[in-house]
Every structure is written in structure tokens, then in C-alpha cells.
Design an enzyme around this catalytic site. Structure first.
Site, short mmCIF file in Angstrom:
data_model
loop_
_atom_site.label_atom_id
_atom_site.label_comp_id
_atom_site.label_asym_id
_atom_site.label_seq_id
_atom_site.Cartn_x
_atom_site.Cartn_y
_atom_site.Cartn_z
N ASP A 160 -2.35 6.56 3.17
CA ASP A 160 -1.03 7.20 3.28
C ASP A 160 -1.22 8.57 3.94
O ASP A 160 -2.34 8.94 4.29
CB ASP A 160 -0.35 7.33 1.89
CG ASP A 160 -1.28 7.96 0.87
OD1 ASP A 160 -2.02 8.89 1.25
OD2 ASP A 160 -1.28 7.52 -0.29
N LYS A 183 4.56 4.50 5.27
CA LYS A 183 5.56 3.77 4.47
C LYS A 183 6.90 3.90 5.16
O LYS A 183 7.36 5.01 5.42
CB LYS A 183 5.67 4.39 3.08
CG LYS A 183 4.78 3.76 2.05
CD LYS A 183 5.08 4.28 0.67
CE LYS A 183 3.94 3.90 -0.25
NZ LYS A 183 3.80 4.74 -1.40
C1 R5P Z 1 -2.58 9.40 -4.17
O1 R5P Z 1 -2.03 10.47 -3.93
C2 R5P Z 1 -4.06 9.32 -4.27
O2 R5P Z 1 -4.67 9.79 -3.10
C3 R5P Z 1 -4.54 7.94 -4.58
O3 R5P Z 1 -4.14 7.08 -3.52
C4 R5P Z 1 -3.99 7.37 -5.86
O4 R5P Z 1 -4.10 8.32 -6.90
C5 R5P Z 1 -4.74 6.12 -6.23
O5 R5P Z 1 -4.24 5.61 -7.41
P1 R5P Z 1 -4.14 4.05 -7.64
O6 R5P Z 1 -5.51 3.47 -7.46
O7 R5P Z 1 -3.64 3.93 -9.05
O8 R5P Z 1 -3.16 3.52 -6.65
#
Ligand code: R5P
Length: 280
Positions: A160, A183
Site C-alpha cells: 500500500d 486501493k
Molecule cells: C499497515 O499499515 C502495516 O504496514 C501492515 O501492512 C499491517 O500492520 C499488517 O497487518 P496485517 O498482517 O494484520 O494485515
């Protein structure tokens, strides 16, 4: 330099001792039947520069860190660097509702009470660093990712917009292309996710992130990349928490790799070199 490795960070402490050619101090740590910790330093730290290494996850490891700081400070040391390779509780950096605890502040202020310096790696929310008044060094695992990925991928992606800087850092070292997954919200219930500008068809791709927690973010990114026709995917994160069925969500990835900031069977990369270069 003398190194104390807390029970959450023995692997990284050992690697740091090797890279820095420093002494890993003999310690004893155990828990009483009620779960309370007992920490004892068996070596001599007088007149030494000390590096204490302890990841602050889960919560008992935070208390253990405080016990080590207390024990270290009973010696007549030259200085103490506290390295929290994974700094937990960085998410909440302000009170959104009245009466809420600001957890980043609560942890930062207590950690710095008994140390001269702090070192953290890829903190999830860099605003949390503002709660430290003592010197804090913030490092990234991007060069360690690049060492691992050398010759293995054509493109480095961020899942992202949040990790674009990390992906750019890795791709710059490797000399590969870089992009991120965007997104696109079509309506209240439909969100499309796709690579911002590059064609990834037939490419060997790495997706890099600071954390894999539930695996949802990288799992979704990997699924999309498969649909776009990539040849292979390597998923890398600094902090591999792998909560619940996280690994099941990453079935599209040929490899899932994390560093040794949070120790697990996936900790195939060490950030010891980056830390050694910073504090040497
Ligand atoms: C989002 O801001 C972070 O960089 C990670 O993408 C996120 O914390 C990952 O969490 P999960 O594995 O639960 O999607």
C-alpha cells in the site's frame, strides 16, 4: 561493549555479539509459578558500555525489559543503550476519545527512564518516537531485505502507499523497479486493489512490509499479484508476528521471510549489521 539479551531477543543479541565482536553477558532469567519474572546478570558491567536487547511483545517481555534495566543500572556502567527491535504499542500515539491511554507515550516514557539511548527498528508509527526525550535511533531493515533478495527478484512492491519508502529503499540498493498496490474504492462495498503503474506479468516480485500481523494485508496483495500473472512472490517483513492463521493467508507466496526483531521459524534475515553500523 557488553550485550544483554532478554528472553525475547536471544537470537539477535547473539548475532550482535558476533557482528560487534562484543561480549554476550551471562544472565539468568526465570519465572515464578505466578508468572512474575526473576532477572540476574552474572557478569561484571562496571565501566562498560552496555547494549540491552529486548523486543517488547508480548506484554511480559516489557516487564522483563524493565527488570534488565534495573539490574544493569545497579552497576557503575559507562552508558546503556536499550534496543527494542520491535517496539510494541506504537499504534496509539494520541487520545482519540477523552480518557484514553496514549499507549505509545506510556511505553516510551518508561523505557527511557533508565537508559541513555534507545534504538528501534521500523517502528510501525514513527509519531511514537516523539515521546522519547533521550536520543533515539530509528533503523530500517531495508538494506537487510536487499541482501536477502539480491538476484532473486525483478520488482520490489509495497502492499500500500504506507511502505513506499521502504520498497524504494530496497529497490534502490538492488537496482530493480518498484511500485505499490493502490486501493481504488468504487462504492461503499467495492474496493479494487491493483499495482499502481507497473506491469508485473511474468515478473519475480518481492512485497515488503514493516509487520505481518494477521497476514491480511500481504495475503490480499499476493492474491492480487497472482491474478496479475506474476511468476513468483517473496513476502518480507521486518516484524513477523504471524497471529492466528496468518500463514494460511500467504499461500500465494513462495517464501515468507521476517527478520530477527521478533523471533520465529521465519526469522531468516538479521538486522544485526544495520544496528552494529549505527551504534558501532
Ligand atoms: C499497515 O499499515 C502495516 O504496514 C501492515 O501492512 C499491517 O500492520 C499488517 O497487518 P496485517 O498482517 O494484520 O494485515
Amino acid at each position: 561493549m557488553k550485550i544483554i539479551g532478554g528472553s525475547a531477543s536471544g537470537m539477535l543479541a547473539g548475532e550482535l555479539a558476533r557482528v560487534l565482536d562484543a561480549d554476550l553477558v551471562e544472565t539468568e532469567f526465570r519465572r515464578f509459578p505466578d508468572g512474575e519474572g526473576y532477572a540476574r546478570i552474572l557478569g561484571d558491567l562496571n565501566d562498560e558500555r552496555v547494549l540491552l536487547v529486548q523486543t517488547t511483545l508480548p506484554d511480559p517481555n516489557i516487564v522483563e525489559l524493565f527488570l534488565w534495566q534495573d539490574a544493569v543500572n545497579d552497576f557503575d556502567i559507562e552508558s546503556l543503550i536499550t534496543l527494542t527491535p520491535y517496539f510494541g504499542y506504537s499504534r496509539q500515539d494520541k487520545a482519540f476519545e477523552s480518557g484514553e491511554a496514549v499507549s505509545a507515550r506510556a511505553i516510551a516514557e518508561r523505557i527511557e527512564l533508565f537508559t541513555d539511548e534507545v534504538v528501534v527498528v521500523d517502528i510501525h508509527n514513527s509519531k511514537a518516537l516523539e515521546y522519547f526525550e533521550k536520543p533515539v535511533t530509528h533503523l530500517t531493515a531495508a538494506p537487510a531485505f536487499a541482501r536477502y533478495l539480491d538476484g532473486k527478484v525483478d520488482i520490489v512492491l509495497s502492499p500500500d502507499e504506507g511502505r513506499v519508502e521502504m520498497a524504494n529503499g530496497v529497490s534502490e540498493i538492488l537496482g530493480t523497479d518498484t511500485d505499490y498496490l493502490e486501493k481504488i474504492r468504487h462504492d461503499a462495498t467495492t474496493v479494487e486493489i491493483k499495482t499502481k503503474s507497473l506491469d508485473v506479468t511474468g515478473k519475480r516480485v518481492a512485497i515488503v512490509d514493516d509487520i505481518i500481523s494477521t497476514g491480511g494485508t500481504l495475503g490480499l496483495a499476493a492474491k492480487q499479484l497472482k491474478e496479475e500473472g506474476v511468476e513468483s512472490i517473496i513476502a518480507l517483513c521486518t516484524h513477523g508476528l504471524f497471529i492466528g492463521d496468518a500463514m494460511d493467508k500467504l499461500y500465494n507466496c513462495a517464501e515468507v521471510i521476517s527478520t530477527d526483531t521478533v523471533e520465529s521459524e521465519h526469522s531468516k534475515i538479521s538486522v544485526a549489521q544495520e544496528i552494529a553500523d549505527a551504534i558501532g
